[in-house]
Design an enzyme around this catalytic site. Structure first.
Site, PDB file in Angstrom:
ATOM      1  N   ASP A   4     -29.591 -10.161  -2.515  1.00  0.00           N
ATOM      2  CA  ASP A   4     -30.280 -10.029  -0.772  1.00  0.00           C
ATOM      3  C   ASP A   4     -30.331 -11.518  -0.588  1.00  0.00           C
ATOM      4  OD1 ASP A   4     -30.017  -7.401  -0.293  1.00  0.00           O
ATOM      5  OD2 ASP A   4     -31.867  -6.449  -1.249  1.00  0.00           O
TER       6      ASP A   4
HETATM    7  N1  URA Z   1     -30.091  -4.147  -4.749  1.00  0.00           N
HETATM    8  C1  URA Z   1     -30.308  -4.306  -3.684  1.00  0.00           C
HETATM    9  O1  URA Z   1     -32.045  -3.726  -2.889  1.00  0.00           O
HETATM   10  N2  URA Z   1     -30.581  -5.472  -3.429  1.00  0.00           N
HETATM   11  C2  URA Z   1     -29.619  -6.384  -3.774  1.00  0.00           C
HETATM   12  O2  URA Z   1     -29.981  -7.463  -3.724  1.00  0.00           O
HETATM   13  C3  URA Z   1     -28.556  -5.832  -4.779  1.00  0.00           C
HETATM   14  C4  URA Z   1     -28.929  -5.115  -5.473  1.00  0.00           C
END
Ligand code: URA
Length: 233
Positions: free
Chosen positions: A101
């Site tokens: 993310d």
């Molecule tokens: N899980 C999440 O919630 N975000 C990420 O960036 C990676 C795994």
């Protein structure tokens, strides 16, 4: 491409190691010893040898980045800086192996080896990714137990995760899948909330202590072999 970068790209060694090889006169370009680390070569046509052994230009590129929060995992984005903005033009045709993310930091693999990427992401191969999550609410026994079982997140059922509690607001979570916002959604489903997320491992690879956020390096040949091994299991 600079000669030192070319050699590092071939997995001959780190930038520092290859500079030493050049200074020792061990590198020849088109039959002539090349002493200059910043000498520009055409990577497609140059005949480069190290200790008399000719190197063959590597088609595949494998990059390990310590992603900085604020960057999106996309080749282009009209609103936000992307992880590819941190990479030179030669690597713009690669893809991220899965996504982190925008606000997540840590270990991100980037490659043009689509077959390996696909295998690393497929839950069939059980390649574990390790995340450190900082939590808004102190985690309790019940939440830890729930995370270690299959969880129904509505659109899919997770495989049991491994959990290590570091302190009441900080855990290590290991999962083999990589669904959208998976870690955040898992913690939300047990009544908690992730306020910071960092990926510190991907299969056999760990984030280097000395690779600052926003920086990257090429994988060594040994690391590529380790990744292929887990992806082929
Ligand atoms: N899980 C999440 O919630 N975000 C990420 O960036 C990676 C795994």
């Amino acid at each position: 491409m600079r000669l030192d970068r070319y050699l590092a790209n071939q997995g001959i060694g780190t930038r520092k190691e290859v500079k030493k090889l050049i200074r020792q006169g061990q590198i020849m370009v088109n039959g002539v010893i090349q002493w200059k680390e910043d000498c520009k070569i055409d990577e497609e046509t140059a005949v480069v040898s190290c200790n008399g052994e000719i190197l063959h230009y590597q088609r595949y590129i494998y990059i390990l980045m310590n992603k900085e929060p604020g960057f999106v995992c996309a080749n282009q984005d009209s609103l936000h800086p992307t992880v590819f903005d941190c990479l030179p033009p030669a690597y713009q045709r690669c893809s991220t192996v899965g996504r982190l993310d925008k606000d997540t930091s840590g270990l991100l693999l980037i490659t043009n080896d689509g077959v390996l990427a696909h295998r690393l992401l497929s839950p069939v191969h059980h390649v574990e990714k390790g995340y450190e999550a900082v939590l808004r609410i102190p985690i309790d026994q019940k939440q830890t137990e729930l995370l270690q079982k299959e969880m129904d997140l509505g659109d899919f059922i997770t495989m049991p995760a491994k959990v290590k509690v570091l302190d009441e607001n900080r855990i290590h979570l290991y999962i083999c899948e990589g669904k959208f916002h998976q870690v955040k959604r898992m913690l939300q489903a047990v009544g908690n909330e992730v306020i910071r997320l960092n990926r510190f491992s991907f299969g056999p690879l760990q984030l280097d202590d000395d690779l600052p956020q926003g920086e990257w390096r090429l994988l060594t040949n040994d690391e590529i072999a380790l990744l292929k091994e887990v992806a082929n299991r």
